[in-house]
Design an enzyme around this catalytic site. Structure first.
Site, PDB file in Angstrom:
ATOM      1  N   GLY A   1       0.800  -1.079  -0.095  1.00 43.11           N
ATOM      2  CA  GLY A   1       0.148  -0.043   0.000  1.00 43.11           C
ATOM      3  C   GLY A   1       0.845   1.250  -0.011  1.00 43.11           C
ATOM      4  O   GLY A   1       1.911   1.152   0.233  1.00 43.11           O
TER       5      GLY A   1
ATOM      6  N   GLN B   1       3.300  10.226   0.975  1.00 40.11           N
ATOM      7  CA  GLN B   1       4.540   9.494   0.808  1.00 40.11           C
ATOM      8  C   GLN B   1       5.418   9.833  -0.317  1.00 40.11           C
ATOM      9  O   GLN B   1       6.695   9.737  -0.361  1.00 40.11           O
ATOM     10  CB  GLN B   1       4.435   8.042   1.113  1.00 40.11           C
ATOM     11  CG  GLN B   1       3.867   7.489   2.337  1.00 40.11           C
ATOM     12  CD  GLN B   1       3.883   6.055   2.384  1.00 40.11           C
ATOM     13  OE1 GLN B   1       2.911   5.620   1.894  1.00 40.11           O
ATOM     14  NE2 GLN B   1       4.960   5.353   2.643  1.00 40.11           N
TER      15      GLN B   1
ATOM     16  N   CYS C   1       7.108   0.019   6.508  1.00 39.80           N
ATOM     17  CA  CYS C   1       6.552   1.262   6.042  1.00 39.80           C
ATOM     18  C   CYS C   1       7.646   1.636   4.965  1.00 39.80           C
ATOM     19  O   CYS C   1       8.807   1.703   5.367  1.00 39.80           O
ATOM     20  CB  CYS C   1       6.002   2.463   6.846  1.00 39.80           C
ATOM     21  SG  CYS C   1       5.706   3.992   5.662  1.00 39.80           S
ATOM     22  N   LEU C   2       7.394   1.886   3.747  1.00 43.07           N
ATOM     23  CA  LEU C   2       8.444   2.555   2.838  1.00 43.07           C
ATOM     24  C   LEU C   2       8.900   3.812   3.221  1.00 43.07           C
ATOM     25  O   LEU C   2      10.054   4.188   2.702  1.00 43.07           O
ATOM     26  CB  LEU C   2       7.533   2.757   1.415  1.00 43.07           C
ATOM     27  CG  LEU C   2       6.947   1.530   0.706  1.00 43.07           C
ATOM     28  CD1 LEU C   2       6.132   1.957  -0.576  1.00 43.07           C
ATOM     29  CD2 LEU C   2       7.993   0.589   0.324  1.00 43.07           C
TER      30      LEU C   2
ATOM     31  N   HIS D   1      -3.379   1.340   8.141  1.00 43.13           N
ATOM     32  CA  HIS D   1      -2.017   1.917   8.022  1.00 43.13           C
ATOM     33  C   HIS D   1      -1.969   3.114   6.950  1.00 43.13           C
ATOM     34  O   HIS D   1      -1.265   4.143   7.251  1.00 43.13           O
ATOM     35  CB  HIS D   1      -1.019   0.858   7.533  1.00 43.13           C
ATOM     36  CG  HIS D   1       0.331   1.299   7.244  1.00 43.13           C
ATOM     37  ND1 HIS D   1       1.622   0.592   7.945  1.00 43.13           N
ATOM     38  CD2 HIS D   1       0.973   2.066   6.466  1.00 43.13           C
ATOM     39  CE1 HIS D   1       2.529   1.442   7.630  1.00 43.13           C
ATOM     40  NE2 HIS D   1       2.248   2.074   6.675  1.00 43.13           N
ATOM     41  N   GLU D   2      -2.483   2.911   5.780  1.00 39.19           N
ATOM     42  CA  GLU D   2      -2.544   3.909   4.524  1.00 39.19           C
ATOM     43  C   GLU D   2      -3.537   5.205   5.358  1.00 39.19           C
ATOM     44  O   GLU D   2      -2.916   6.277   4.989  1.00 39.19           O
ATOM     45  CB  GLU D   2      -2.953   3.491   3.443  1.00 39.19           C
ATOM     46  CG  GLU D   2      -1.980   2.214   2.657  1.00 39.19           C
ATOM     47  CD  GLU D   2      -0.378   2.563   2.817  1.00 39.19           C
ATOM     48  OE1 GLU D   2      -0.272   3.584   2.835  1.00 39.19           O
ATOM     49  OE2 GLU D   2       0.135   1.490   2.789  1.00 39.19           O
TER      50      GLU D   2
ATOM     51  N   HIS E   1      -1.479   7.857   7.410  1.00 39.12           N
ATOM     52  CA  HIS E   1      -0.672   8.303   6.560  1.00 39.12           C
ATOM     53  C   HIS E   1      -1.190   9.767   6.317  1.00 39.12           C
ATOM     54  O   HIS E   1      -0.686  10.719   6.320  1.00 39.12           O
ATOM     55  CB  HIS E   1      -0.069   7.723   5.342  1.00 39.12           C
ATOM     56  CG  HIS E   1       0.942   6.847   5.438  1.00 39.12           C
ATOM     57  ND1 HIS E   1       2.183   7.457   5.989  1.00 39.12           N
ATOM     58  CD2 HIS E   1       1.439   5.520   5.245  1.00 39.12           C
ATOM     59  CE1 HIS E   1       3.161   6.234   5.975  1.00 39.12           C
ATOM     60  NE2 HIS E   1       2.607   5.347   5.375  1.00 39.12           N
TER      61      HIS E   1
END
Ligand code: NI
Length: 196
Positions: A82, A87, A129-130, A171-172, A175
């Site tokens: 995701g 991000q 996480c990226l 999670h997304e 953000h």
């Protein structure tokens, strides 16, 4: 709870000049992912994202951003399940989530998503996480959510989502309000990456 965002933006509003620059920056491939290891990126990742208007969704910039976010989350060197627009430096309420609950496990995009109900039980699961390089940890997440969003045709939906896919959505969507998975970890909860 995430505040309602749909309808806060006048429908005539497009992406800002700054956002258009970010979306077009260095061509049309994988985008630079903001990292908490960088002080300037870190401040941006902690900000609240803004609503998407219908005009933005129907713009050429959205089509390019969508394509580039997809390439970024599927980068073989740093693959994710995701990604959220902030991000990649676009502070708008757009997320892409891999639908492990659907045939073929496709990535789908969700505009102005809000989690309107958390249901069932919480369970621990490993997360990374990226934007948080080399850190992993266990986070307790709800296993059943009700998501409200607009699809890419600007149609309003309310959908029940369960299991691992529901965890990705939590999670997304976090953000979009500047929240990262590490906020849920105690110092002991942090795990070092396994050395390669
Ligand atoms: Ni993340």
């Amino acid at each position: 709870m995430i505040a309602a965002t749909v309808g806060l933006v006048a429908c005539g509003e497009g992406f800002t000049a700054y956002e258009r620059d970010v979306i077009h920056a260095s061509g049309d491939g994988i985008m630079r992912v903001l990292s908490i290891a960088d002080p300037t990126d870190s401040l941006l990742l902690r900000k609240e994202s803004l609503p998407v208007s219908e005009q933005m969704l129907r713009s050429e910039e959205y089509a390019l951003l969508r394509e580039r976010m997809l390439q970024t989350v599927q980068n073989p060197e740093a693959e994710g399940v995701g990604i959220a627009a902030p991000q990649v430096g676009v502070r708008r309420n757009i997320i892409a989530v891999q639908r492990f609950d659907k045939e073929g496990e496709p990535f789908e995009f969700f505009i102005n998503p809000e989690i309107i109900e958390l249901l069932g039980e919480k369970a621990d699961g490993g997360e990374g996480c990226l934007s948080v390089p080399e850190l992993y940890g266990n986070v307790s997440r709800w296993q059943h959510i009700v998501l409200r969003y607009r699809d890419e045709q600007w149609v309003d939906h309310t959908e029940h989502i369960e299991g691992f896919t529901a965890v990705i959505f939590q999670h997304e969507v976090d953000h979009l309000s500047g929240r990262l998975f590490i906020d849920y970890l105690s110092a002991e909860g942090l795990e070092e990456p396994i050395a390669e």
